[in-house]
Design a protein around this motif. Sequence first.
Motif, PDB file in Angstrom:
ATOM      1  N   SER A  33      21.867  10.982  43.063  1.00 37.58           N
ATOM      2  CA  SER A  33      21.329  11.998  42.146  1.00 37.58           C
ATOM      3  C   SER A  33      22.063  13.326  42.279  1.00 37.58           C
ATOM      4  O   SER A  33      22.118  14.107  41.339  1.00 37.58           O
ATOM      5  CB  SER A  33      19.837  12.220  42.417  1.00 37.58           C
ATOM      6  N   ILE A  34      22.603  13.586  43.474  1.00 39.49           N
ATOM      7  CA  ILE A  34      23.325  14.845  43.682  1.00 39.49           C
ATOM      8  C   ILE A  34      24.766  14.729  43.170  1.00 39.49           C
ATOM      9  O   ILE A  34      25.237  15.575  42.422  1.00 39.49           O
ATOM     10  CB  ILE A  34      23.311  15.222  45.178  1.00 39.49           C
ATOM     11  N   ARG A  35      25.418  13.639  43.556  1.00 41.00           N
ATOM     12  CA  ARG A  35      26.823  13.461  43.162  1.00 41.00           C
ATOM     13  C   ARG A  35      26.958  13.151  41.664  1.00 41.00           C
ATOM     14  O   ARG A  35      27.868  13.599  40.998  1.00 41.00           O
ATOM     15  CB  ARG A  35      27.461  12.318  43.961  1.00 41.00           C
ATOM     16  N   ASP A  36      26.021  12.331  41.149  1.00 45.56           N
ATOM     17  CA  ASP A  36      26.137  11.891  39.757  1.00 45.56           C
ATOM     18  C   ASP A  36      24.744  11.892  39.101  1.00 45.56           C
ATOM     19  O   ASP A  36      24.154  10.839  38.858  1.00 45.56           O
ATOM     20  CB  ASP A  36      26.745  10.481  39.713  1.00 45.56           C
ATOM     21  N   PRO A  37      24.242  13.086  38.841  1.00 48.12           N
ATOM     22  CA  PRO A  37      22.846  13.189  38.390  1.00 48.12           C
ATOM     23  C   PRO A  37      22.568  12.483  37.061  1.00 48.12           C
ATOM     24  O   PRO A  37      21.424  12.143  36.785  1.00 48.12           O
ATOM     25  CB  PRO A  37      22.612  14.700  38.256  1.00 48.12           C
ATOM     26  N   SER A  38      23.590  12.241  36.268  1.00 47.94           N
ATOM     27  CA  SER A  38      23.349  11.639  34.952  1.00 47.94           C
ATOM     28  C   SER A  38      23.270  10.119  35.002  1.00 47.94           C
ATOM     29  O   SER A  38      22.964   9.478  33.998  1.00 47.94           O
ATOM     30  CB  SER A  38      24.437  12.073  33.970  1.00 47.94           C
ATOM     31  N   ALA A  39      23.555   9.537  36.171  1.00 39.53           N
ATOM     32  CA  ALA A  39      23.523   8.075  36.278  1.00 39.53           C
ATOM     33  C   ALA A  39      22.120   7.555  35.983  1.00 39.53           C
ATOM     34  O   ALA A  39      21.935   6.499  35.395  1.00 39.53           O
ATOM     35  CB  ALA A  39      23.972   7.633  37.662  1.00 39.53           C
ATOM     36  N   SER A  40      21.118   8.290  36.381  1.00 39.49           N
ATOM     37  CA  SER A  40      19.744   7.890  36.112  1.00 39.49           C
ATOM     38  C   SER A  40      18.905   9.158  35.990  1.00 39.49           C
ATOM     39  O   SER A  40      18.748   9.892  36.958  1.00 39.49           O
ATOM     40  CB  SER A  40      19.235   6.993  37.246  1.00 39.49           C
ATOM     41  N   VAL A  41      18.420   9.416  34.791  1.00 39.67           N
ATOM     42  CA  VAL A  41      17.687  10.657  34.550  1.00 39.67           C
ATOM     43  C   VAL A  41      16.217  10.330  34.343  1.00 39.67           C
ATOM     44  O   VAL A  41      15.874   9.501  33.502  1.00 39.67           O
ATOM     45  CB  VAL A  41      18.226  11.393  33.304  1.00 39.67           C
ATOM     46  N   ALA A  42      15.356  10.983  35.110  1.00 42.43           N
ATOM     47  CA  ALA A  42      13.918  10.751  34.963  1.00 42.43           C
ATOM     48  C   ALA A  42      13.451  11.280  33.606  1.00 42.43           C
ATOM     49  O   ALA A  42      14.008  12.242  33.070  1.00 42.43           O
ATOM     50  CB  ALA A  42      13.166  11.456  36.091  1.00 42.43           C
ATOM     51  N   ALA A  43      12.432  10.607  33.060  1.00 44.94           N
ATOM     52  CA  ALA A  43      11.870  11.044  31.781  1.00 44.94           C
ATOM     53  C   ALA A  43      11.420  12.497  31.910  1.00 44.94           C
ATOM     54  O   ALA A  43      10.844  12.892  32.915  1.00 44.94           O
ATOM     55  CB  ALA A  43      10.687  10.160  31.404  1.00 44.94           C
ATOM     56  N   GLY A  44      11.710  13.279  30.903  1.00 43.52           N
ATOM     57  CA  GLY A  44      11.309  14.682  30.930  1.00 43.52           C
ATOM     58  C   GLY A  44      12.395  15.615  31.424  1.00 43.52           C
ATOM     59  O   GLY A  44      12.221  16.822  31.441  1.00 43.52           O
ATOM     60  N   TYR A  45      13.562  15.041  31.842  1.00 38.59           N
ATOM     61  CA  TYR A  45      14.641  15.883  32.375  1.00 38.59           C
ATOM     62  C   TYR A  45      15.967  15.626  31.668  1.00 38.59           C
ATOM     63  O   TYR A  45      17.006  16.062  32.110  1.00 38.59           O
ATOM     64  CB  TYR A  45      14.768  15.681  33.887  1.00 38.59           C
ATOM     65  N   ARG A  46      15.924  14.892  30.565  1.00 36.82           N
ATOM     66  CA  ARG A  46      17.135  14.630  29.800  1.00 36.82           C
ATOM     67  C   ARG A  46      17.563  15.917  29.083  1.00 36.82           C
ATOM     68  O   ARG A  46      16.727  16.631  28.538  1.00 36.82           O
ATOM     69  CB  ARG A  46      16.860  13.533  28.777  1.00 36.82           C
ATOM     70  N   ALA A  47      18.845  16.173  29.091  1.00 35.39           N
ATOM     71  CA  ALA A  47      19.337  17.412  28.480  1.00 35.39           C
ATOM     72  C   ALA A  47      19.274  17.320  26.965  1.00 35.39           C
ATOM     73  O   ALA A  47      19.480  16.254  26.382  1.00 35.39           O
ATOM     74  CB  ALA A  47      20.769  17.673  28.909  1.00 35.39           C
ATOM     75  N   VAL A  48      18.964  18.428  26.331  1.00 35.32           N
ATOM     76  CA  VAL A  48      18.968  18.473  24.879  1.00 35.32           C
ATOM     77  C   VAL A  48      19.544  19.821  24.456  1.00 35.32           C
ATOM     78  O   VAL A  48      19.307  20.835  25.126  1.00 35.32           O
ATOM     79  CB  VAL A  48      17.550  18.229  24.318  1.00 35.32           C
TER      80      VAL A  48
ATOM     81  N   LEU B  20      10.061  21.949  15.113  1.00 32.77           N
ATOM     82  CA  LEU B  20      10.042  20.896  14.104  1.00 32.77           C
ATOM     83  C   LEU B  20      11.488  20.500  13.833  1.00 32.77           C
ATOM     84  O   LEU B  20      12.342  21.362  13.620  1.00 32.77           O
ATOM     85  CB  LEU B  20       9.384  21.392  12.817  1.00 32.77           C
ATOM     86  N   LYS B  21      11.746  19.205  13.843  1.00 30.77           N
ATOM     87  CA  LYS B  21      13.125  18.757  13.662  1.00 30.77           C
ATOM     88  C   LYS B  21      13.675  19.240  12.319  1.00 30.77           C
ATOM     89  O   LYS B  21      14.864  19.540  12.202  1.00 30.77           O
ATOM     90  CB  LYS B  21      13.194  17.232  13.737  1.00 30.77           C
ATOM     91  N   ALA B  22      12.807  19.318  11.315  1.00 29.77           N
ATOM     92  CA  ALA B  22      13.254  19.716   9.976  1.00 29.77           C
ATOM     93  C   ALA B  22      13.779  21.157   9.976  1.00 29.77           C
ATOM     94  O   ALA B  22      14.543  21.541   9.087  1.00 29.77           O
ATOM     95  CB  ALA B  22      12.116  19.569   8.983  1.00 29.77           C
ATOM     96  N   ASP B  23      13.348  21.962  10.979  1.00 32.69           N
ATOM     97  CA  ASP B  23      13.772  23.363  11.013  1.00 32.69           C
ATOM     98  C   ASP B  23      15.076  23.565  11.790  1.00 32.69           C
ATOM     99  O   ASP B  23      15.540  24.695  11.921  1.00 32.69           O
ATOM    100  CB  ASP B  23      12.692  24.223  11.678  1.00 32.69           C
TER     101      ASP B  23
ATOM    102  N   LEU C 150      20.629  18.899  16.411  1.00 33.78           N
ATOM    103  CA  LEU C 150      19.845  18.414  17.546  1.00 33.78           C
ATOM    104  C   LEU C 150      20.701  17.378  18.265  1.00 33.78           C
ATOM    105  O   LEU C 150      21.040  16.334  17.700  1.00 33.78           O
ATOM    106  CB  LEU C 150      18.537  17.782  17.052  1.00 33.78           C
ATOM    107  N   THR C 151      21.086  17.691  19.495  1.00 37.51           N
ATOM    108  CA  THR C 151      21.909  16.766  20.269  1.00 37.51           C
ATOM    109  C   THR C 151      21.137  16.334  21.504  1.00 37.51           C
ATOM    110  O   THR C 151      20.871  17.135  22.391  1.00 37.51           O
ATOM    111  CB  THR C 151      23.233  17.433  20.695  1.00 37.51           C
ATOM    112  N   ARG C 152      20.787  15.068  21.508  1.00 42.37           N
ATOM    113  CA  ARG C 152      20.066  14.512  22.651  1.00 42.37           C
ATOM    114  C   ARG C 152      21.102  13.993  23.612  1.00 42.37           C
ATOM    115  O   ARG C 152      21.788  13.020  23.311  1.00 42.37           O
ATOM    116  CB  ARG C 152      19.203  13.344  22.223  1.00 42.37           C
ATOM    117  N   GLY C 153      21.232  14.658  24.752  1.00 45.55           N
ATOM    118  CA  GLY C 153      22.217  14.190  25.718  1.00 45.55           C
ATOM    119  C   GLY C 153      21.666  13.028  26.499  1.00 45.55           C
ATOM    120  O   GLY C 153      20.476  12.953  26.763  1.00 45.55           O
TER     121      GLY C 153
END
Lengths: 280, 550
Positions: free
Chosen positions: A184-199, A234-237, A241-244
């Motif tokens: 998680s420290i070396r490669d934090p994006s290998a597995s991202v817990a729900a609620g912590y995904r970058a957007v 609101l997505k329409a506004d 929107l980039t979901r990483g």
Amino acid sequence: MACIALNRVFLILFIIAPLSAARILTAPLSAAPVLGAPLASPQGVNPYETDRTAIRVGRALFETRCAQCHGGDAKGISGPDLTVLWAVGTSDDRVFRTIQLGVSGSIMPSSSAPDQEIWAIVAYVKSISTVPEFENDTGDAVRGQEIFASTCANCHRVNGQGGHLGPDLTRIAAIRTREMLMRSIRDPSASVAAGYRAVTLVTEGGQRIRGAMKSEDAFSILIVDTDERLQGYLKADLQELTRGERSLMPEFGPDRLGDEELDDLLRYLGTLRGAAPARR
Amino acid sequence: MLSTRLAGIAVLLAFGTVGPPSLVAQVGDPGAGDALGVTYEDLLQGLTDPSRWLTFSGDYSGQRHSPLTQITPENVHRLVPQWTFQTGTLTRGRGFETTPLVLDGILYVTGSNNYAWALDARTGRRFWQYRRNLPNDLTYGASAPVNRGFGMLGDRLFMVTLDAHLLALDRRTGGVLWEIELADYHVGYAATLAPLVIDGKVIVGISGGEYPTRGFLDAYDPETGDRIWRFNTIPGPGEPGSETWPPDAENLARGGGGTWMTGSYDPDLDLLYWGTGNPNPDYYDETREGANLYTNSIVAIEASTGTLRWHYQFTPHDTHDWDSNHVPVLADLMFEGEMRSVVMVANRNGFFYVLDRITGEFLLGKPFTDTTWAREIGPDGRPIILNDGSLGCLPEPWGGTNFMPPSFNPALGVMFVTARESCATYVPQEPVIEPGRNSSGGIIWIDREQGYGALRAIDVVTGERKWEFRYPQPTMAGVMTTVTGLVFAGDHDGNFMAFDADTGENLWHYQTGSRIWGAAPMTHMLDGRQYVLIPSGTTLVAFALPDDRR
């Protein structure tokens, strides 16, 4: 991809199949010296907590009696996810009693199985939910704590101190192995817990905002931005929107955090087995 | 062969040439129905009386397609809640799956845990509440404590129970007039569907295919509760279909094949169309070599006698719990230059099927999900297996869709289906077989990283996807269409939504606060206003356009 990984799990599962449920049921548990041992420990404490044989027996029992509803990985199908029980502060005793008494008004039946079998199931589920203390740790925990304070505490909290953007790490060592933390420290994006995904989103007015995605439905998105502000859109506004797929956490490769420093940090993280925040 | 009675709004579909809707808008005369209540003739009229919704799908066709015209694609964005009814009863692990019936401004609603209510359709306020005293050792009924609605005839409401009984309630009081046992719930049986009332018969099916049970479809006398006939979905030894099982009477007696979703009816052919569920054990198949008829099938049953006219099996020898318990959708279509009376099913196995409903002849089978297991359905109607699990995960047990009702717009020739893209790996295990014990026989690993849901529009003649609207999560909510070109649907995140049937454009949405699960919308007229209702969580919510007169 995840499916392929799962398949590998099954192959392993089949290889260790000799420990079949039928065999366990025909060979009385009392025959196994470990499981037959009287419950000398205080009431409500699992006598098999770290017993490997008992955990193996518990796994086979779990697969025949519980997995239909709770899933092979205990993460729930029609029944709830059991692997989060300990993370939210549920006690062994409470899990034992739930298995024994069932849940009224639900399909979860009561069980007349011997206490040893129920404790073995508890030990197994706990073993895949929490982790034993780190072994062979070479680092310096005091130095690790200093590294944590300067490098991690902006986003992570321990015992009420620190930032709010990343997960609270107060009892991280109870739910993650040393290897998992290192990854998680070396490669934090290998597995991202729900609620912590970058957007990343761009508002109507052209403002670019980066944060962690907390929730999304077809029409709206809820985030915590990098200044720890809760924001709903609101997505329409939105213009964009980039979901990483990536984590908001930067990668700490050897250039940013040397191997020795990593050892120190892990040594410190290994001490974090405190009470769950929800159960203070 | 086109039944004008069947469709309610009879619309001929001939590749874009659309006949005029024969709408006769006669508002129900309040009070007139009180003396006799609902008659079979009323039920045959389907949705022609805009004030009524008298049977689960609105009419016998299963199209769930309303002729009401007040709410349109142009004004639907103004839809607002009118009232909310709180049931006060939670549905652990499942949903509030009912379709309310409405007659003379009164809603008749069943709920989870065998509650039921009569509500004022103007205000959502309650006339009476019924609650069955359920035993505390329910079997299948404890895992799915749901109910999908009433059937109605005369002054009687018919409702099935989680302890596998059929009740007749007095519509004025909610008092029990009679009750009969369908099967012994201790073994694993339960009942959850909305009874289908036809001429002089109440048709009900049974749940419990995860237990050592044998499915059946029953017809009961609405007056007395006496059973008129029973069709067993699993044949007895020596009976036709038994050759698709090992010759073991004990096996056949617990072969599964539940009938737990309300079927459809063609009054002209006098045929009932009903889906059947998984074989038992669900995943473990060592003891049930063969196709296992009549599981995972649609059966066409003569309503007067209960005899099987034809069957079609969607998933022969199922090992994935892909029950075929869907609302079969009846329509008359121009198919390869010929007008055909068809029955359509978007199946849990991820394929969309069109069959001739007179003969059962296979006409079309096309995938409507991307997560799949079969390459195609061959010309003989049998699936050609692509992936038995060795190539990765398969559609999960909740399926490519499920029992949540789809909807069919005959003018467009398009079926609207809640599709689920979610997959799992199956590990069968030999179950212990004993009465009252779940015997699914396996462990399921669901891939939680992926998975989403979508509302999909399927051209029923080609099976091609016309459009989709994606939901972030796999969804279990049903669909309703109206003649103005609207599609109403729900999702797992709690949104209740309206779409343009032509384009898939989202026109309106409302966050209900709980996942919409297993339920589909219904609609009716009252005081000159069109209401649209959706059950969600513990609530039933009614929507309408703002009342400009007040």
